[in-house]
Every structure is written in C-alpha cells, then in structure tokens.
Scaffold this motif. Structure first.
Motif, short mmCIF file in Angstrom:
data_model
loop_
_atom_site.label_atom_id
_atom_site.label_comp_id
_atom_site.label_asym_id
_atom_site.label_seq_id
_atom_site.Cartn_x
_atom_site.Cartn_y
_atom_site.Cartn_z
N ILE A 43 0.83 -1.21 0.00
CA ILE A 43 0.00 0.00 0.00
C ILE A 43 0.86 1.26 0.00
O ILE A 43 0.44 2.32 -0.46
N GLY A 44 2.09 1.15 0.45
CA GLY A 44 2.98 2.30 0.51
C GLY A 44 3.54 2.73 -0.84
O GLY A 44 4.04 3.84 -0.98
N HIS A 45 3.46 1.88 -1.83
CA HIS A 45 4.00 2.21 -3.16
C HIS A 45 2.92 2.22 -4.24
O HIS A 45 3.17 1.85 -5.38
N VAL A 46 1.71 2.63 -3.87
CA VAL A 46 0.62 2.73 -4.84
C VAL A 46 0.88 3.93 -5.74
O VAL A 46 1.22 5.02 -5.26
N LYS A 47 0.73 3.74 -7.06
CA LYS A 47 0.99 4.82 -8.01
C LYS A 47 -0.21 4.99 -8.95
O LYS A 47 -0.54 4.08 -9.70
N PRO A 48 -0.86 6.16 -8.92
CA PRO A 48 -1.92 6.45 -9.88
C PRO A 48 -1.34 7.13 -11.12
O PRO A 48 -0.38 7.89 -11.04
N SER A 49 -1.92 6.84 -12.28
CA SER A 49 -1.54 7.55 -13.51
C SER A 49 -2.80 7.75 -14.34
O SER A 49 -3.67 6.88 -14.40
N LEU A 50 -2.89 8.92 -14.96
CA LEU A 50 -4.05 9.29 -15.75
C LEU A 50 -3.63 9.44 -17.20
O LEU A 50 -2.73 10.22 -17.52
N SER A 51 -4.28 8.71 -18.10
CA SER A 51 -3.94 8.79 -19.52
C SER A 51 -4.63 9.99 -20.16
O SER A 51 -5.52 10.60 -19.57
#
Length: 172
Positions: A129-137
């Motif tokens: 959970i500490g390395h969750v990464k969101p990205s938006l296209s």
C-alpha cells in the motif's frame, strides 16, 4: 368437531394444478400469434433488470472500473473521462485505495450537470500500500497500480546483533 371442515382443503392440490394449467394456457395463447410460433415472452423482455440499470449508472459516473491482479501487481483501471485531473483524488489508508471525483455544476448541451463518485477498493494481502501509483492517460483512464510486497527469500540467514552499550537489568 373440527374448526375447519375437511371439504375445504380436500381438493387443494387439484386447485393448484388447475391454476398452473390456466397459466400455461395463457402463455400458450400468447405464443401463437398470426398462425406462427413466436418465442415465449420472458420477464427480461418486459422488465429491465436492476443490475443493468446500476451497470449503466456505473458507466456514466466514474464507471467502467476493472480490477486486474497477477503475481507482480494489483491494478485498478477506472474510466474518469468526465473529470479533469484536478477534480480527481486518490487516497490510501491502512488497507484501502479510495478514488474520488467531483465537479461542481456546469453547463453542457442538455443543461446543467454535476457529477460525483467515490470508489473504495480493499487491497488484498501481499501488495504494498505504501507504493501505490496512480496515472491518468490522455483519454481519461485512471490506472492505479500497487506492486507486490517484496518478501525476503525463505531459508537460513544470519541476522546482525545490535549493541546498546547499556545494561539490560537496572541495579536497584
């Protein structure tokens, strides 16, 4: 002496059979139309299932979510094309990923509309959970990735000993 005479319930099974025969006859008459056979009418044709209504609503407001999980990562893919990047928030707590999208009332071709959604996903054990990464296209697809926890390899290992330079037992 009985409270209810036996003749009242004597033919209840026959009454049920008669009711079923009447219903079947009614549907049989519905099937024959214009001297040709048509399929039996179904409730699915007459009534829209609630599940479809909620699926359509899901697609309209922050919908189209897909979850992919494999050995390397846990991924949540959400269609958020109705929202700008500033209107989307991704938060994590101890075990959950929360996605929020909200925009105030704005004018579109049909009138005024405001949208809001909150989605919360429980991260399965074994993912970090500490390395969750969101990205938006550029086309409005939000992808949130949580990597697999890196566990030490099983087997024997030598652990270092830390010296405190203080006595463990205090003298009285």
């Amino acid at each position: 002496m009985a409270l209810v005479p036996r003749s009242v319930f004597r033919n209840w099974w026959d009454d049920m059979d008669r009711w079923h025969r009447d219903v079947e006859e009614h549907f049989r008459e519905l099937r024959i139309c214009n001297d040709r056979w048509s399929p039996l009418p179904s409730f699915r044709d007459k009534f829209r299932p609630w599940r479809d209504i909620f699926d359509n609503l899901d697609r309209q407001v922050g919908g189209g979510a897909t979850i992919e999980q494999n050995d390397d990562k846990y991924q949540v893919i959400v269609d958020v094309q109705q929202f700008t990047p500033e209107e989307i928030t991704v938060r994590t707590d101890d075990r959950c990923i929360t996605i929020e999208g909200k925009h105030a009332q704005r004018k579109d071709k049909h009138g005024y509309i405001s949208r809001q959604f909150v989605r919360r996903y429980l991260l399965p054990k074994g993912y970090d959970i500490g390395h969750v990464k969101p990205s938006l296209s550029s086309d409005g697809i939000l992808t949130i990735t949580a990597p697999r926890l890196v566990l030490p390899p099983p087997g024997e290992r030598i652990l270092p000993i830390t010296r405190t330079w203080r006595p463990a037992i205090k003298a009285a």
